[in-house]
Design a protein around this motif. Structure first.
Motif, PDB file in Angstrom:
ATOM      1  N   LEU A  86      14.804   1.447 -17.451  1.00 51.06           N
ATOM      2  CA  LEU A  86      13.778   2.433 -17.113  1.00 51.06           C
ATOM      3  C   LEU A  86      13.937   2.929 -15.685  1.00 51.06           C
ATOM      4  O   LEU A  86      13.906   4.138 -15.439  1.00 51.06           O
ATOM      5  N   PHE A  87      14.111   2.004 -14.758  1.00 57.16           N
ATOM      6  CA  PHE A  87      14.130   2.384 -13.346  1.00 57.16           C
ATOM      7  C   PHE A  87      15.553   2.457 -12.805  1.00 57.16           C
ATOM      8  O   PHE A  87      16.381   1.601 -13.100  1.00 57.16           O
ATOM      9  N   ILE A  89      15.971   2.430  -9.554  1.00 56.07           N
ATOM     10  CA  ILE A  89      15.979   1.549  -8.391  1.00 56.07           C
ATOM     11  C   ILE A  89      15.733   0.114  -8.838  1.00 56.07           C
ATOM     12  O   ILE A  89      15.137  -0.138  -9.885  1.00 56.07           O
ATOM     13  N   GLY A  90      16.225  -0.805  -8.062  1.00 48.78           N
ATOM     14  CA  GLY A  90      16.072  -2.211  -8.410  1.00 48.78           C
ATOM     15  C   GLY A  90      16.843  -3.067  -7.440  1.00 48.78           C
ATOM     16  O   GLY A  90      17.545  -2.560  -6.576  1.00 48.78           O
ATOM     17  N   ASN A 105      12.347  -9.061  -3.347  1.00 41.21           N
ATOM     18  CA  ASN A 105      12.549  -8.711  -4.752  1.00 41.21           C
ATOM     19  C   ASN A 105      11.303  -8.976  -5.583  1.00 41.21           C
ATOM     20  O   ASN A 105      11.008  -8.251  -6.531  1.00 41.21           O
ATOM     21  N   VAL A 107       8.163  -8.755  -4.626  1.00 43.73           N
ATOM     22  CA  VAL A 107       7.168  -7.712  -4.398  1.00 43.73           C
ATOM     23  C   VAL A 107       7.553  -6.431  -5.134  1.00 43.73           C
ATOM     24  O   VAL A 107       6.753  -5.831  -5.862  1.00 43.73           O
ATOM     25  N   ILE A 108       8.790  -6.000  -4.936  1.00 43.95           N
ATOM     26  CA  ILE A 108       9.260  -4.784  -5.605  1.00 43.95           C
ATOM     27  C   ILE A 108       9.223  -4.964  -7.128  1.00 43.95           C
ATOM     28  O   ILE A 108       8.772  -4.095  -7.874  1.00 43.95           O
ATOM     29  N   GLU A 110       7.425  -6.839  -9.004  1.00 42.53           N
ATOM     30  CA  GLU A 110       6.083  -6.844  -9.601  1.00 42.53           C
ATOM     31  C   GLU A 110       5.531  -5.422  -9.713  1.00 42.53           C
ATOM     32  O   GLU A 110       4.938  -5.050 -10.727  1.00 42.53           O
ATOM     33  N   ALA A 111       5.761  -4.637  -8.676  1.00 40.88           N
ATOM     34  CA  ALA A 111       5.279  -3.251  -8.707  1.00 40.88           C
ATOM     35  C   ALA A 111       5.956  -2.472  -9.840  1.00 40.88           C
ATOM     36  O   ALA A 111       5.300  -1.733 -10.583  1.00 40.88           O
ATOM     37  N   LEU A 112       7.257  -2.667  -9.971  1.00 42.33           N
ATOM     38  CA  LEU A 112       7.989  -1.964 -11.040  1.00 42.33           C
ATOM     39  C   LEU A 112       7.518  -2.454 -12.410  1.00 42.33           C
ATOM     40  O   LEU A 112       7.371  -1.665 -13.344  1.00 42.33           O
ATOM     41  N   ASP A 114       4.594  -3.555 -13.270  1.00 45.12           N
ATOM     42  CA  ASP A 114       3.289  -2.985 -13.598  1.00 45.12           C
ATOM     43  C   ASP A 114       3.409  -1.515 -13.998  1.00 45.12           C
ATOM     44  O   ASP A 114       2.736  -1.053 -14.925  1.00 45.12           O
ATOM     45  N   ALA A 115       4.259  -0.784 -13.276  1.00 46.10           N
ATOM     46  CA  ALA A 115       4.452   0.623 -13.617  1.00 46.10           C
ATOM     47  C   ALA A 115       5.048   0.756 -15.014  1.00 46.10           C
ATOM     48  O   ALA A 115       4.653   1.629 -15.801  1.00 46.10           O
ATOM     49  N   MET A 118       2.405   0.105 -17.662  1.00 45.55           N
ATOM     50  CA  MET A 118       1.538   1.263 -17.843  1.00 45.55           C
ATOM     51  C   MET A 118       2.208   2.325 -18.710  1.00 45.55           C
ATOM     52  O   MET A 118       1.602   2.901 -19.617  1.00 45.55           O
TER      53      MET A 118
END
Lengths: 149, 149
Positions: A86-87, A89-90, A105, A107-108, A110-112, A114-115, A118
DNA sequence: TAATTCGTAACATATATTGTTACATGAAAA
DNA sequence: TTTTCATGTAACAATATATGTTACGAATTA
């Protein structure tokens, strides 16, 4: 990198199929998508394996739906395509030895995550029947104000 | 294709810088990131142009912060990197002539746009000071139970 | 003046997506 | 039964992007 356009492409193909009551060949779909019949078969293979569409050979063959449109969600299709990355970036490393890197890693990541959750929730809610309805509404709206199109 | 790891990499570098009170050279950072000094300079260039870090040449030169850590958000950094493409999936054509394709792209595009907005909101809230605090907490937590690490 | 360090262009490498060719397999029509 | 049509799939080419590497210039300090 080139972006993965299989989800958009396959939805485009499926919407054309939804507008017709007979099977469509890979060549016909390839013309709709402005691509090659082999690419169509390759992409649709996952959907066939997932029981979303069925393919027939020989005269009168081609692709058609195996289930009602309101029983096929965008999530089903995304999964049938093999859940493409999907992303873009990573993290550079999945299992870093450096504690600083692990913390970053996390922090990033977890944000990814959650996105992504959604987005998947939204894909789950949207069916091909919804998509077809959206299209018909757009066509009607455009016909009502032909000068603004 | 390969995923873009610049955001993770540059955050990793910045956290190492945050742990030190003197400038760090591109070579030192390259060792931390397990990469090349040129790659570090290339990546950090955007942050320098954005006024997030400053670089010095010659003896005693290197990279250091140009602003307090609590005044630098992940969003600032993401932007300074040139807002790398976020999603690997996306439409094949930006301006399709086919009405069916436009309709499909609109639905997918809106879902992706919302997911991106959510992610950016999160990036805006998180500062480098938060990241550093996360790291120190993780280190403390690990020290408290060394057998589970 | 010499050593250090960034700045940057140029090129190489690796990988993923998409396009293309070729041929086998199966199904319907003649 | 033979021909035609259509999918199934392997193999290879073309394209794009990220990252790694080399080389050299410019600026700063000892």
């Amino acid at each position: 990198m080139k972006r993965n356009s299989r989800l958009s492409a396959v939805l485009h193909a499926l919407m054309h199929m939804a507008e017709r009551d007979r099977p469509m060949t890979s060549d016909e779909l390839a013309h709709c998508l402005d691509t090659n019949a082999v690419v169509v078969r390759r992409t649709m293979a996952g959907l066939r394996d997932a029981g979303i569409v069925a393919s027939g050979r020989g005269h009168g063959g081609g692709w058609q739906f195996a289930r009602p449109l309101d029983d096929i969600s965008l999530f089903d299709i995304y999964n049938a395509l093999g859940e493409p990355i999907l992303f873009q970036i990573g993290p550079a490393t999945e299992m870093p030895g450096c504690a600083v890197e692990r913390s970053v890693n996390a922090v990033i990541g977890e944000a990814l995550k959650d996105a992504e959750a959604m987005l998947m929730a939204r894909f789950r809610q949207k069916t091909l029947a919804d998509l077809a309805a959206d299209f018909h509404l757009a066509v009607l709206a455009k016909a009502a104000r032909p000068d603004t199109g």
